[in-house]
Design a protein around this motif. Structure first.
Motif, PDB file in Angstrom:
ATOM      1  N   THR A   1       0.862  -1.186   0.000  1.00 58.94           N
ATOM      2  CA  THR A   1       0.000   0.000   0.000  1.00 58.94           C
ATOM      3  C   THR A   1       0.897   1.234   0.000  1.00 58.94           C
ATOM      4  N   ASN A   2       0.749   2.059  -0.995  1.00 63.78           N
ATOM      5  CA  ASN A   2       1.501   3.304  -1.081  1.00 63.78           C
ATOM      6  C   ASN A   2       0.687   4.415  -0.437  1.00 63.78           C
ATOM      7  N   PRO A   3       1.368   5.468   0.025  1.00 62.97           N
ATOM      8  CA  PRO A   3       0.605   6.599   0.560  1.00 62.97           C
ATOM      9  C   PRO A   3      -0.283   7.172  -0.551  1.00 62.97           C
ATOM     10  N   THR A   4      -1.436   7.685  -0.173  1.00 62.64           N
ATOM     11  CA  THR A   4      -2.334   8.267  -1.169  1.00 62.64           C
ATOM     12  C   THR A   4      -1.749   9.579  -1.687  1.00 62.64           C
ATOM     13  N   ASP A   5      -2.125   9.949  -2.913  1.00 64.85           N
ATOM     14  CA  ASP A   5      -1.632  11.182  -3.516  1.00 64.85           C
ATOM     15  C   ASP A   5      -1.976  12.390  -2.658  1.00 64.85           C
ATOM     16  N   LEU A   6      -1.128  13.409  -2.757  1.00 61.79           N
ATOM     17  CA  LEU A   6      -1.310  14.643  -1.997  1.00 61.79           C
ATOM     18  C   LEU A   6      -2.026  15.686  -2.843  1.00 61.79           C
ATOM     19  N   THR A   7      -2.911  16.419  -2.216  1.00 65.82           N
ATOM     20  CA  THR A   7      -3.560  17.561  -2.850  1.00 65.82           C
ATOM     21  C   THR A   7      -3.395  18.750  -1.920  1.00 65.82           C
ATOM     22  N   VAL A   8      -2.754  19.821  -2.429  1.00 67.65           N
ATOM     23  CA  VAL A   8      -2.566  21.031  -1.624  1.00 67.65           C
ATOM     24  C   VAL A   8      -3.902  21.754  -1.548  1.00 67.65           C
ATOM     25  N   THR A   9      -4.361  22.028  -0.329  1.00 65.63           N
ATOM     26  CA  THR A   9      -5.648  22.713  -0.145  1.00 65.63           C
ATOM     27  C   THR A   9      -5.474  24.195   0.197  1.00 65.63           C
ATOM     28  N   ALA A  10      -4.306  24.577   0.694  1.00 63.27           N
ATOM     29  CA  ALA A  10      -3.979  25.991   0.934  1.00 63.27           C
ATOM     30  C   ALA A  10      -2.473  26.148   0.767  1.00 63.27           C
ATOM     31  N   ASN A  11      -2.072  27.095  -0.085  1.00 62.67           N
ATOM     32  CA  ASN A  11      -0.653  27.296  -0.366  1.00 62.67           C
ATOM     33  C   ASN A  11       0.103  27.866   0.827  1.00 62.67           C
ATOM     34  N   THR A  12       1.411  27.691   0.777  1.00 62.22           N
ATOM     35  CA  THR A  12       2.323  28.309   1.720  1.00 62.22           C
ATOM     36  C   THR A  12       2.104  29.814   1.677  1.00 62.22           C
ATOM     37  N   SER A  13       2.240  30.486   2.823  1.00 64.68           N
ATOM     38  CA  SER A  13       2.120  31.942   2.822  1.00 64.68           C
ATOM     39  C   SER A  13       3.084  32.550   3.828  1.00 64.68           C
ATOM     40  N   ILE A  14       3.331  33.846   3.633  1.00 62.73           N
ATOM     41  CA  ILE A  14       4.214  34.594   4.529  1.00 62.73           C
ATOM     42  C   ILE A  14       3.842  36.068   4.430  1.00 62.73           C
TER      43      ILE A  14
ATOM     44  N   ASP B   1       7.410   1.533   4.695  1.00 65.39           N
ATOM     45  CA  ASP B   1       8.406   0.748   3.956  1.00 65.39           C
ATOM     46  C   ASP B   1       9.114   1.575   2.884  1.00 65.39           C
ATOM     47  N   GLY B   2       9.037   2.912   3.001  1.00 67.26           N
ATOM     48  CA  GLY B   2       9.842   3.780   2.146  1.00 67.26           C
ATOM     49  C   GLY B   2       9.185   4.306   0.886  1.00 67.26           C
ATOM     50  N   ASP B   3       7.904   4.020   0.659  1.00 68.70           N
ATOM     51  CA  ASP B   3       7.217   4.581  -0.505  1.00 68.70           C
ATOM     52  C   ASP B   3       6.991   6.080  -0.268  1.00 68.70           C
ATOM     53  N   VAL B   4       7.168   6.884  -1.325  1.00 72.15           N
ATOM     54  CA  VAL B   4       7.137   8.336  -1.187  1.00 72.15           C
ATOM     55  C   VAL B   4       6.147   8.959  -2.159  1.00 72.15           C
ATOM     56  N   VAL B   5       5.392   9.956  -1.675  1.00 77.58           N
ATOM     57  CA  VAL B   5       4.607  10.840  -2.539  1.00 77.58           C
ATOM     58  C   VAL B   5       4.961  12.267  -2.135  1.00 77.58           C
ATOM     59  N   SER B   6       4.904  13.183  -3.102  1.00 80.27           N
ATOM     60  CA  SER B   6       5.222  14.570  -2.770  1.00 80.27           C
ATOM     61  C   SER B   6       4.391  15.521  -3.617  1.00 80.27           C
ATOM     62  N   ALA B   7       4.319  16.756  -3.142  1.00 79.14           N
ATOM     63  CA  ALA B   7       3.617  17.833  -3.843  1.00 79.14           C
ATOM     64  C   ALA B   7       4.333  19.134  -3.512  1.00 79.14           C
ATOM     65  N   THR B   8       4.171  20.136  -4.386  1.00 74.85           N
ATOM     66  CA  THR B   8       4.799  21.437  -4.185  1.00 74.85           C
ATOM     67  C   THR B   8       3.745  22.518  -4.074  1.00 74.85           C
ATOM     68  N   SER B   9       4.009  23.476  -3.185  1.00 75.35           N
ATOM     69  CA  SER B   9       3.137  24.624  -2.964  1.00 75.35           C
ATOM     70  C   SER B   9       4.003  25.881  -3.037  1.00 75.35           C
ATOM     71  N   SER B  10       3.478  26.950  -3.610  1.00 73.61           N
ATOM     72  CA  SER B  10       4.249  28.184  -3.732  1.00 73.61           C
ATOM     73  C   SER B  10       3.506  29.368  -3.127  1.00 73.61           C
ATOM     74  N   THR B  11       4.273  30.319  -2.598  1.00 80.05           N
ATOM     75  CA  THR B  11       3.692  31.562  -2.097  1.00 80.05           C
ATOM     76  C   THR B  11       3.372  32.501  -3.239  1.00 80.05           C
ATOM     77  N   GLY B  12       3.923  32.222  -4.416  1.00 79.27           N
ATOM     78  CA  GLY B  12       3.949  33.262  -5.431  1.00 79.27           C
ATOM     79  C   GLY B  12       5.048  34.218  -5.008  1.00 79.27           C
ATOM     80  N   ALA B  13       5.094  35.391  -5.616  1.00 81.82           N
ATOM     81  CA  ALA B  13       6.165  36.348  -5.326  1.00 81.82           C
ATOM     82  C   ALA B  13       6.092  36.848  -3.889  1.00 81.82           C
ATOM     83  N   LEU B  14       7.248  36.893  -3.228  1.00 79.92           N
ATOM     84  CA  LEU B  14       7.329  37.472  -1.890  1.00 79.92           C
ATOM     85  C   LEU B  14       7.210  38.988  -1.997  1.00 79.92           C
TER      86      LEU B  14
END
Length: 185
Positions: free
Chosen positions: A15-28, A162-175
């Motif tokens: 069983t692999n981890p389920t796919d990731l969906t970003v629901t709110a982007n990184t912010s600063i 057991d080492g299975d990996v899923v990843s996703a990227t989130s962006s702030t847009g321009a700082l």
């Protein structure tokens, strides 16, 4: 009497981890530093939120941040002393972006933006005075900005037992990075 028809065939599906969906982007929050102060302004990063990454055999989650900018791009800014053009210099690891200029054959740092993955913070520091509009009065421009030149990306990585990996990227847009003028007192 016992009879056998052969070996029993059993299989176990991983069983692999389920796919990731970003629901709110990184912010600063926005930055505003006083030019030539040498004082860092530090802001906390608001981590992205996401769904998924569920694993039956346990999972760990890691979020890492990197600054994103184009190495060598002109900032449109220049130093007050000497009128030296400032360009961006991006560290190979993505953790630091410097505004640099060359004077007397030596590279100098006018300002720096850096991310710290231990504290989940970004800092912005100015080391040199920069050229501003010198029209005094109501129309005077007292801030310069680096908007649209540097952004912050977050990479969310989930690793199951057991080492299975899923990843996703989130962006702030321009700082939002601005430099306030130091007027004479």
């Amino acid at each position: 009497a016992t009879s056998s028809t052969g070996a029993l065939s059993l299989s176990l599906a991983d069983t692999n981890p389920t796919d990731l969906t970003v629901t709110a982007n990184t912010s600063i929050a926005s930055f505003s530093v006083v030019e030539d102060s040498g004082v860092a302004q530090v802001k906390d990063i608001t981590a992205p939120t996401f769904t998924g990454g569920v694993a039956v055999d346990g999972a760990t989650t890691d979020i890492t941040y990197k600054l994103v900018a184009t190495d060598g791009v002109s900032t449109g800014l220049q130093t007050t002393d000497g009128g030296h053009a400032i360009t961006l210099k991006v560290a190979a690891d993505g953790y630091t972006v410097d505004g640099v200029y060359t004077a007397g054959g030596t590279e100098h740092i006018a300002f720096t933006v850096s991310v710290d993955n231990t504290t989940d913070q970004v800092s912005f520091t100015s080391f040199d005075a920069l050229e501003h509009d010198n029209t005094q009065g109501a129309g005077e421009i007292n801030t310069l900005n680096l908007n649209d030149l540097i952004s912050l990306d977050a990479t969310i990585t989930v690793t199951d037992g057991d080492g299975d990996v899923v990843s996703a990227t989130s962006s702030t847009g321009a700082l939002s990075l601005s430099l306030a003028d130091t007027n004479p007192t």
